[in-house]
Design a protein around this motif. Structure first.
Motif, PDB file in Angstrom:
ATOM      1  N   ASP A 172       9.398  -7.524  -6.655  1.00 28.19           N
ATOM      2  CA  ASP A 172       9.535  -6.067  -6.798  1.00 28.19           C
ATOM      3  C   ASP A 172       8.364  -5.343  -6.139  1.00 28.19           C
ATOM      4  N   ALA A 173       7.162  -5.856  -6.395  1.00 26.83           N
ATOM      5  CA  ALA A 173       5.986  -5.213  -5.792  1.00 26.83           C
ATOM      6  C   ALA A 173       6.069  -5.301  -4.269  1.00 26.83           C
ATOM      7  N   SER A 174       6.537  -6.456  -3.762  1.00 23.96           N
ATOM      8  CA  SER A 174       6.578  -6.649  -2.305  1.00 23.96           C
ATOM      9  C   SER A 174       7.527  -5.671  -1.634  1.00 23.96           C
ATOM     10  N   ILE A 175       8.638  -5.372  -2.284  1.00 25.04           N
ATOM     11  CA  ILE A 175       9.597  -4.495  -1.591  1.00 25.04           C
ATOM     12  C   ILE A 175       9.347  -3.016  -1.866  1.00 25.04           C
ATOM     13  N   GLN A 176       8.490  -2.736  -2.855  1.00 22.54           N
ATOM     14  CA  GLN A 176       8.107  -1.335  -3.057  1.00 22.54           C
ATOM     15  C   GLN A 176       7.211  -0.872  -1.922  1.00 22.54           C
ATOM     16  N   ASP A 177       6.404  -1.792  -1.422  1.00 23.55           N
ATOM     17  CA  ASP A 177       5.494  -1.448  -0.328  1.00 23.55           C
ATOM     18  C   ASP A 177       5.432  -2.654   0.604  1.00 23.55           C
ATOM     19  N   VAL A 178       6.476  -2.786   1.424  1.00 24.67           N
ATOM     20  CA  VAL A 178       6.612  -3.975   2.256  1.00 24.67           C
ATOM     21  C   VAL A 178       5.403  -4.143   3.177  1.00 24.67           C
ATOM     22  N   GLU A 179       5.011  -3.062   3.826  1.00 19.47           N
ATOM     23  CA  GLU A 179       3.889  -3.182   4.768  1.00 19.47           C
ATOM     24  C   GLU A 179       2.585  -3.504   4.062  1.00 19.47           C
ATOM     25  N   GLY A 180       2.363  -2.842   2.943  1.00 26.07           N
ATOM     26  CA  GLY A 180       1.142  -3.096   2.174  1.00 26.07           C
ATOM     27  C   GLY A 180       1.084  -4.542   1.716  1.00 26.07           C
ATOM     28  N   PHE A 181       2.241  -5.042   1.305  1.00 27.20           N
ATOM     29  CA  PHE A 181       2.320  -6.425   0.850  1.00 27.20           C
ATOM     30  C   PHE A 181       1.908  -7.388   1.968  1.00 27.20           C
ATOM     31  N   TRP A 182       2.519  -7.204   3.157  1.00 26.28           N
ATOM     32  CA  TRP A 182       2.223  -8.138   4.258  1.00 26.28           C
ATOM     33  C   TRP A 182       0.806  -7.957   4.789  1.00 26.28           C
ATOM     34  N   ALA A 183       0.297  -6.734   4.744  1.00 23.76           N
ATOM     35  CA  ALA A 183      -1.070  -6.498   5.228  1.00 23.76           C
ATOM     36  C   ALA A 183      -2.060  -7.309   4.397  1.00 23.76           C
ATOM     37  N   LYS A 184      -1.858  -7.282   3.086  1.00 25.87           N
ATOM     38  CA  LYS A 184      -2.762  -8.005   2.192  1.00 25.87           C
ATOM     39  C   LYS A 184      -2.639  -9.513   2.434  1.00 25.87           C
ATOM     40  N   GLU A 185      -1.395  -9.975   2.572  1.00 25.18           N
ATOM     41  CA  GLU A 185      -1.156 -11.391   2.855  1.00 25.18           C
ATOM     42  C   GLU A 185      -1.881 -11.808   4.141  1.00 25.18           C
ATOM     43  N   ALA A 186      -1.744 -10.974   5.171  1.00 26.97           N
ATOM     44  CA  ALA A 186      -2.313 -11.326   6.482  1.00 26.97           C
ATOM     45  C   ALA A 186      -3.836 -11.373   6.422  1.00 26.97           C
ATOM     46  N   ARG A 187      -4.428 -10.439   5.683  1.00 29.03           N
ATOM     47  CA  ARG A 187      -5.899 -10.442   5.581  1.00 29.03           C
ATOM     48  C   ARG A 187      -6.383 -11.679   4.851  1.00 29.03           C
ATOM     49  N   GLU A 188      -5.628 -12.088   3.827  1.00 27.84           N
ATOM     50  CA  GLU A 188      -6.076 -13.216   3.003  1.00 27.84           C
ATOM     51  C   GLU A 188      -5.750 -14.581   3.587  1.00 27.84           C
ATOM     52  N   HIS A 189      -4.689 -14.678   4.372  1.00 33.43           N
ATOM     53  CA  HIS A 189      -4.198 -16.010   4.718  1.00 33.43           C
ATOM     54  C   HIS A 189      -4.284 -16.397   6.187  1.00 33.43           C
ATOM     55  N   LEU A 190      -4.817 -15.504   7.032  1.00 32.36           N
ATOM     56  CA  LEU A 190      -5.051 -15.904   8.425  1.00 32.36           C
ATOM     57  C   LEU A 190      -6.518 -15.664   8.754  1.00 32.36           C
ATOM     58  N   HIS A 191      -7.002 -16.448   9.712  1.00 38.16           N
ATOM     59  CA  HIS A 191      -8.346 -16.191  10.237  1.00 38.16           C
ATOM     60  C   HIS A 191      -8.215 -15.163  11.361  1.00 38.16           C
ATOM     61  N   TRP A 192      -9.059 -14.169  11.350  1.00 37.43           N
ATOM     62  CA  TRP A 192      -9.006 -13.121  12.385  1.00 37.43           C
ATOM     63  C   TRP A 192     -10.278 -13.123  13.217  1.00 37.43           C
TER      64      TRP A 192
END
Ligand code: WT7
Length: 658
Positions: free
Chosen positions: A42-62
Motif C-alpha cells: 500500500d505504501a509503495s503504490i501511494q507514492d510509487v516514485e518515492g518508494f523506488w527512490a528510497k530503494e535505489a538509494r539504499e540498494h545500489l552503489h552510486w
C-alpha cells in the motif's frame, strides 16, 4: 475463445486449495505476514516514485547520486536520471569490498561431471581480465556484443565484463540456428561475437563455433570473434577475425575499474518473439533494471546470506539474466550453475545436484516439472532433498497437478512455491507470492510485488469502451504505472514499441496476457492474447515459424498454431499447403529440418499436416482458432460465420484423416 483480443474469455479453472506458509517459514522471512505485505504494498503504490527512490538509494552503489527519480514521457521512461552506477560493480566489487571475497558465487558443474567453485574474488578477477581483453580488442562504450555460449561460468563473466566496460550484450541462446544468430547480429549491428568451441548436451559436444561461423558469414557488422575453449580438440579459427579467449587475456592486468555508467545507458538487448516474424530486441538499461532484478530476487526468494540458490534456466533467456546473473549476484548470493540436460547421464541429475550442493532454493519451469513427473518418482526417491526450503516456477502457468507433485514430492510438503509471473519485457518478477506472507493457490501467481499496479481491462460489449472487469472475469492484463525494470523500448524500433505495448489500451503497458482476479484478489494468468505460443516456457511467434516454412521452395502457404502438450505446455502444429510437390512423410521431415535450420531446434513443429487450403476470413486472415481446434483434436464449436470458403474446413478434417 475468439481470435479478437477483446473477445470474452471463459474461466474454466476452479482451484480452491490454499497453502499458507508454515509459522516457522514465516518467522524467518523478512516479510512474514499478509499484514506486512499489505502495508509495504500500500505504501509503495501511494507514492510509487518515492518508494523506488528510497530503494535505489539504499540498494545500489552510486558513483554519482541521481537527481530525478522518474522522467515519464509516455511511453518512454527514464529512471534515476543524473545518477551513475555500474552493474558489474554492484554484482562484484561491492561484495569484495565488504569482505565477502571468499564467499562462493558459483558452484558450477559441467554435464560430463567436471566441477568448479568460483568465489566473488575469483569472479571479479576473471571479469576484470576479460574486460581488459575486450578493451584491448577495441571494444568501446555502447558497442553491441553478441554472446553465443554454453552454460559455463565464462558466460556470466562475458556478460559482466560487457557491463563493466559499458558494452551492450545480446545473449543468444545456444540452441538457436545460424540464421537466427545472423538476424540478431544484424539487427543489433553487433561488432563482436563471443562464443565457445562447444558445450555439452546429452553427452555430446555441440559445435557452437561451427554454427557461429555460418552465422558470421552473414553478419557483416561483426569484426572479431572471441572463442572460449570448452570442449577442446580444436576448431577452425579465421586469421585476423577469431581470437581465443585465453590468448586475449594473456598478459592483461587483473585490475579494471568499472566504468561509471549513466542510469539510462543500455545494459543489454535480449531478443524475443512477438506477433510478427521479426524478432524484437528488448532493451534494458542500467540502474532501474539492476535495482529491480536485485530487489525482486530478495523479496520473492526470501533470500538469506547462507542460501544456496539454483535457477535452472539458461542465461540465453531473461530468467538467466535476472535470476542467475544480475539479481542473485547483486544480492551476493551463492548459487549452483549447471551446464547440461536434466536427464544426463540419468533422469536424477537435478536431484543429485540438489543433494550434493545442499540447494535451499530451486527455481525451475513447469515444462521441466512435467518431464520429472513422467520420468518417475524413483529418480527423486534416491536423493535427500531436505536442504530445500523454497521452490519456484516460471515461464508459463503451472497446472495444479504439477504444482501438487512439486509441492509434495520435491518440497516434502514443507516448501512454499513461488509461481512467478513476468516477461522479458518486465525485466523481473511482477507477480508472485512473497513466500513468508502470501498463501499459495496452485496455478495462481497470487499478488503484485511492491510498486506494481496490475489492471485487467476489457471492451464493454455495449459501449465498446475499455473498462475494468469484475471479479473472476478474464481480460487483458495491463500495468498501470512505469516500474524501474521495464523495457525501455525495442532496439531501433520506437514505433513498434509504441504500437505493441502502448496503443491498444491508452496510458498503460499492455502485457499481451489475459488474466482474471479471484474473490481473494489473487491473479490467475489465462494465456496470451496474441499469436504467440509458449513452448517449454519460451515464447515463439507463430509467424516466425510460418515465415520459415514459406521460405522453403516447396511451400505455398503455412499456418502454425499451438496445441496442448503434456510436457511442453504447447506443441507446434503446422498446416502446410504445398506448391506442386507430393505430401509425403519425407516432405514432412524435410520441412522440420528446414525450420530447425532457419530458427533452431526449439521451433521444430511436432505436427506437420498437409492441406489443400487454409481456412480464411473474407479479408484473407487465417482463422487460427479453427486450426487450433483441429490440431487439438477438438470438434470445432466456434463461430464460423466469417469463414470465406466453408468447404475448406471439411477438406481440412478429411486431409487430417488421410
Ligand atoms: C510470457 C513471457 C518470465 C521469464 C520466462 C518467460 C508466460 C511467464 C508465467 C507464469 C503464467 C507465465 C506469459 C508471459 N508466463 N511466467 N508464472 N504463469 N504464464 O519469458 O519468454 O518473455 O515469456 O510467459 O504468457 O507473457 P518470456
Amino acid at each position: 475463445m475468439s481470435d479478437s483480443p477483446s473477445g470474452k474469455i471463459s474461466n474454466v479453472l476452479n482451484e480452491t486449495r490454499i497453502f499458507p506458509p508454515s509459522p516457522s517459514f514465516s518467522q524467518q522471512s523478512s516479510i512474514g505476514s499478509m499484514a506486512q505485505y499489505q502495508a509495504i504494498y500500500d505504501a509503495s503504490i501511494q507514492d510509487v516514485e518515492g518508494f523506488w527512490a528510497k530503494e535505489a538509494r539504499e540498494h545500489l552503489h552510486w558513483f554519482k547520486p541521481f537527481e530525478t527519480t522518474l522522467e515519464w514521457n509516455e511511453p518512454f521512461a527514464k529512471w534515476f536520471v543524473g545518477g551513475q552506477t555500474n552493474v558489474s560493480y554492484n554484482c562484484l566489487d561491492v561484495h569484495v569490498n565488504n569482505g565477502l571475497g571468499d564467499k562462493v558465487a558459483i558452484y558450477w558443474e559441467g554435464e560430463p561431471g567436471d566441477q568448479r567453485t568460483v568465489t566473488y574474488s575469483d569472479l571479479l578477477r576473471d571479469v576484470s581480465l576479460f574486460a581488459n581483453g575486450l578493451k584491448k580488442l577495441g571494444v568501446q562504450k555502447g558497442d553491441r556484443i553478441s554472446i553465443y555460449m554454453p552454460m559455463v561460468p565464462e558466460l556470466a563473466v562475458a556478460m559482466l565484463a560487457c557491463a563493466r566496460v559499458g558494452a551492450i550484450h545480446s545473449v543468444i541462446f545456444g540452441g538457436f540456428s545460424a540464421e537466427a544468430i545472423a538476424d540478431r547480429n544484424n539487427d543489433a549491428q553487433a561488432r563482436f561475437l563471443i562464443t565457445a568451441d562447444g558445450g555439452y548436451r546429452r553427452g555430446k559436444p555441440l559445435s557452437l563455433k561451427q554454427t557461429a561461423d555460418e552465422a558470421l558469414a552473414k553478419s557483416p557488422s561483426i569484426e572479431k570473434c572471441i572463442v572460449l575453449s570448452r570442449v577442446g580438440g580444436g576448431t577452425s579459427m579465421q586469421e585476423g577475425r577469431d581470437v581465443w579467449w585465453h590468448d586475449l587475456i594473456d598478459g592483461v592486468s587483473e585490475n579494471c575499474p568499472a566504468e561509471p555508467m549513466d542510469s539510462e545507458d543500455s545494459l543489454f538487448i535480449l531478443y524475443t518473439s512477438g506477433s510478427t516474424g521479426k524478432p524484437k530486441g528488448i532493451r534494458h538499461t542500467t540502474a532501474g533494471y539492476n535495482l529491480y532484478a536485485k530487489r525482486t530476487f530478495q523479496w520473492v526468494f526470501d533470500h538469506k546470506p547462507d542460501d544456496i540458490f539454483w535457477c535452472t534456466a539458461d542465461c540465453g533467456w531473461i530468467t538467466g539474466h535476472s535470476y542467475i546473473v544480475y539479481g542473485p549476484m547483486s544480492a551476493g548470493a551463492t548459487q549452483v550453475m549447471y551446464e547440461g540436460a536434466p536427464n544426463w547421464p540419468q533422469e536424477n541429475r537435478f536431484w543429485e545436484l540438489i543433494e550434493r550442493y545442499k540447494v535451499t532454493i530451486l527455481y525451475t519451469a513447469p515444462t521441466a516439472i512435467r518431464s520429472f513427473i513422467k520420468w518417475g518418482d524413483h529418480h527423486v526417491d534416491k536423493h535427500d532433498l531436505s536442504s530445500l526450503r523454497l521452490l519456484g516456477s516460471v515461464g508459463e502457468g503451472i497446472n495444479p497437478e504439477a504444482w501438487m507433485w512439486y509441492y509434495e514430492k520435491i518440497g516434502g510438503g514443507r516448501c512454499p512455491i513461488v509461481d512467478t509471473w513476468w516477461q522479458t519485457e518486465t525485466g523481473g518478477i511482477m507477480m508472485s507470492p512473497l513466500p513468508g506472507a502470501i498463501a499459495c493457490k496452485p496455478g495462481s501467481c497470487t499478488r503484485p510485488l511492491p510498486g506494481i499496479i496490475p489492471r485487467i481491462l476489457q471492451h464493454d460489449p455495449a459501449s465498446g469502451d475499455l473498462v475494468d472487469v469484475g471479479t473472476n472475469s478474464g481480460g487483458m492484463l495491463c500495468i498501470e504505472k512505469p516500474w524501474p525494470g521495464m523495457l525501455r523500448g525495442i532496439w531501433g524500433d520506437d514505433e513498434r514499441y509504441k504500437q505493441q505495448y502502448w496503443s491498444m489500451v491508452p496510458h498503460m503497458y499492455l502485457t499481451g496476457d489475459n488474466a482474471r482476479q479471484d474473490e481473494d484478489g489473487y491473479y490467475w494468468i489465462m494465456g496470451r492474447i496474441d499469436d504467440v505460443i509458449n513452448v517449454s516456457g519460451h515464447r515463439l511467434s507463430t509467424i516466425e515459424v510460418e515465415s520459415a516454412l514459406v521460405s522453403h521452395p516447396a511451400v505455398a502457404e503455412a499456418a502454425a498454431v499451438g496445441r496442448p502438450d503434456e510436457i511442453k505446455g504447447q506443441a507446434i502444429a503446422v498446416f502446410v499447403t504445398l506448391k506442386s510437390h507430393e505430401p509425403t512423410d519425407e516432405m514432412r521431415e524435410i520441412l522440420k529440418k528446414h525450420v530447425r535450420k532457419e530458427i533452431g531446434a526449439l521451433a521444430v513443429p511436432d505436427d506437420v499436416r498437409f492441406t489443400s487450403a487454409l481456412p480464411k476470413t473474407r479479408s484473407g486472415k487465417i482463422m487460427r482458432r479453427l486450426l487450433r481446434d483441429i490440431a487439438a483434436g477438438k470438434e470445432g464449436t466456434g463461430d464460423t460465420s466469417t469463414l470465406e470458403d466453408f468447404t475448406v474446413l471439411v477438406r481440412l478434417r478429411n486431409d487430417d484423416e488421410s
